[in-house]
Write a protein that holds these residues in place. Sequence first.
Motif, short mmCIF file in Angstrom:
data_model
loop_
_atom_site.label_atom_id
_atom_site.label_comp_id
_atom_site.label_asym_id
_atom_site.label_seq_id
_atom_site.Cartn_x
_atom_site.Cartn_y
_atom_site.Cartn_z
N THR A 21 34.18 -45.73 17.19
CA THR A 21 34.48 -45.52 18.61
C THR A 21 33.25 -45.72 19.48
O THR A 21 33.29 -46.42 20.50
CB THR A 21 35.06 -44.11 18.84
OG1 THR A 21 36.19 -43.95 17.98
CG2 THR A 21 35.49 -43.91 20.27
N PHE A 22 32.12 -45.15 19.06
CA PHE A 22 30.90 -45.33 19.84
C PHE A 22 30.49 -46.80 19.85
O PHE A 22 30.09 -47.34 20.89
CB PHE A 22 29.76 -44.47 19.31
CG PHE A 22 28.48 -44.67 20.08
CD1 PHE A 22 28.35 -44.17 21.36
CD2 PHE A 22 27.43 -45.41 19.53
CE1 PHE A 22 27.19 -44.40 22.09
CE2 PHE A 22 26.27 -45.63 20.24
CZ PHE A 22 26.15 -45.13 21.53
N ARG A 25 32.48 -48.70 22.36
CA ARG A 25 32.14 -48.38 23.75
C ARG A 25 30.76 -48.90 24.14
O ARG A 25 30.50 -49.17 25.30
CB ARG A 25 32.20 -46.86 23.97
CG ARG A 25 33.62 -46.32 24.00
CD ARG A 25 33.65 -44.80 24.03
NE ARG A 25 35.03 -44.32 24.11
CZ ARG A 25 35.38 -43.05 23.94
NH1 ARG A 25 34.46 -42.13 23.66
NH2 ARG A 25 36.64 -42.69 24.05
N TYR A 26 29.86 -49.04 23.12
CA TYR A 26 28.46 -49.38 23.43
C TYR A 26 28.14 -50.86 23.28
O TYR A 26 27.28 -51.37 24.00
CB TYR A 26 27.53 -48.54 22.55
CG TYR A 26 26.07 -48.74 22.87
CD1 TYR A 26 25.56 -48.34 24.10
CD2 TYR A 26 25.22 -49.35 21.96
CE1 TYR A 26 24.22 -48.53 24.41
CE2 TYR A 26 23.88 -49.55 22.26
CZ TYR A 26 23.39 -49.14 23.49
OH TYR A 26 22.08 -49.33 23.80
N PHE A 29 26.75 -53.48 25.89
CA PHE A 29 25.49 -53.32 26.62
C PHE A 29 24.35 -54.11 25.98
O PHE A 29 23.70 -54.90 26.66
CB PHE A 29 25.17 -51.84 26.80
CG PHE A 29 26.21 -51.14 27.62
CD1 PHE A 29 26.28 -51.32 28.99
CD2 PHE A 29 27.18 -50.36 27.01
CE1 PHE A 29 27.28 -50.72 29.74
CE2 PHE A 29 28.17 -49.74 27.75
CZ PHE A 29 28.23 -49.93 29.12
N PRO B 116 18.06 -47.51 27.95
CA PRO B 116 19.00 -47.49 26.81
C PRO B 116 19.60 -46.12 26.53
O PRO B 116 20.78 -46.02 26.18
CB PRO B 116 18.14 -47.95 25.64
CG PRO B 116 17.07 -48.78 26.26
CD PRO B 116 16.79 -48.16 27.59
N LYS B 119 22.40 -45.52 28.89
CA LYS B 119 23.52 -46.38 28.52
C LYS B 119 24.29 -45.79 27.34
O LYS B 119 25.52 -45.81 27.32
CB LYS B 119 23.03 -47.78 28.17
CG LYS B 119 22.68 -48.62 29.38
CD LYS B 119 22.22 -50.00 28.96
CE LYS B 119 21.70 -50.76 30.18
NZ LYS B 119 21.01 -51.99 29.80
N MET B 120 23.54 -45.27 26.35
CA MET B 120 24.20 -44.70 25.17
C MET B 120 25.02 -43.47 25.54
O MET B 120 26.16 -43.32 25.11
CB MET B 120 23.16 -44.32 24.11
CG MET B 120 22.67 -45.50 23.31
SD MET B 120 21.56 -44.95 22.01
CE MET B 120 20.68 -46.46 21.71
N ALA B 123 28.02 -44.53 27.61
CA ALA B 123 28.96 -45.30 26.78
C ALA B 123 29.76 -44.34 25.89
O ALA B 123 30.97 -44.51 25.71
CB ALA B 123 28.22 -46.32 25.92
N PHE B 124 29.10 -43.32 25.36
CA PHE B 124 29.79 -42.33 24.52
C PHE B 124 30.95 -41.69 25.30
O PHE B 124 31.99 -41.37 24.73
CB PHE B 124 28.81 -41.26 24.05
CG PHE B 124 29.47 -40.12 23.32
CD1 PHE B 124 29.89 -40.27 22.01
CD2 PHE B 124 29.70 -38.90 23.96
CE1 PHE B 124 30.52 -39.24 21.33
CE2 PHE B 124 30.34 -37.86 23.30
CZ PHE B 124 30.74 -38.03 21.99
N LEU B 126 32.82 -42.99 27.72
CA LEU B 126 33.73 -43.92 28.41
C LEU B 126 35.19 -43.74 27.97
O LEU B 126 35.78 -44.61 27.36
CB LEU B 126 33.31 -45.37 28.16
CG LEU B 126 32.30 -45.99 29.12
CD1 LEU B 126 32.11 -47.48 28.80
CD2 LEU B 126 32.71 -45.83 30.57
#
Lengths: 116, 253
Positions: A21-22, A25-26, A29, B116, B119-120, B123-124, B126
């Motif tokens: 999942t991570f 989502r990541y 980037f 970064p 962003k991490m 993103a976690f 989202l």
Amino acid sequence: MFETGIQLYEIYMVAGMALVTFGIRYIMFPLSGRLRFPELFERGLRYVPPVVLTAIIVPSVLMPTGETLNLKLNNPYLIGAITACAVGGLFKNLLLTIVVSMAVFLGAQWAFAMGW
Amino acid sequence: MPVNHSRQKRGIAISPKNNSPVSLFFEGAKDTFPLIVGAIPFGIIFGTLAATAGLSFGATMGMSLFVFAGASQFVCVSLVTAGVAWPMIVLTTFVVNLRHMLYGATMVFFYKNLNPLWKMVLAFGLTDETFAVAVSRYSKNDGVPGKHYYNLGSMVFMYGNWNLCTFIGLTAGKAFPGISQWGLDFAMPATFIGIVIPYLVSKPMWASVITAGTVSILAGGLPHKLGLMMAALAGVAAGVICEKVFSEKKERI
């Protein structure tokens, strides 16, 4: 009712789910620095939120059992969804939309259960 | 010039501290509140179902803490009940959550100046809900800096609520054994309808949403929720094509 001790397979499962999942989502980037998205792709992204949510909403409302299409008005999910669309369209208020349509849905469900 | 100057000054006077990280954080949390109302029954039902499916307390809480993706957590519970092996559950999670890759792609532009770690973290978080709230704030062209604090506020409240509700479902859910049959699952479509409606302001948007809805029913029989991805891609394509058709029409006129 539940097991208190976590089992080994559960650790693998939760860790796997978390990583996958991570990762999903990541990943965009670090990738985005290296590849350039075509203009058409970026234009398409604006449609993502409403489109994905609609694809979740429609089956859960029209096929509440997951198998057969139910377009009749004895479907409380359909009645609730119509209410949500009406309230949302008229008042543009998210909280009101959720609360009113939930109430109508639960009312319809109760009424059908009572044999109306 | 003087006009510009006074407008600028008035803007500052109206919102003296609205752009500070703390107020942006709470603004994000506040705007997420309606979505949290919709998510509460979900978290509680998830905790209850997980317990009855035989998942341990640790695995259930671990899922809400580290995976933080409601739809796939529900699918996982139903697969555990059906006796499916864990690698297959992980694979299914991948398919069910694939849509979040599109969310990431959308946020690349808005997060481009963040380091970064930011962003991490973002993103976690989202999820469908935080993505919807954050993207509409980012898209508002008001030049406010630091909107990532707004995004963080939305994420932290969703995360805290999701884990609290999972815990309540796990512990107090035993008092209401039939809770998963109450039909509280309507909270999700209700919330999502409320999110979609404000988007429906142009013909291409209508076309994309109607296409996605139709395909989601036609492709509903596909395994592993693949119909969802197909519907999403068809909807996006319909929107882009419709946009092109309308702009060409305008050019001809």
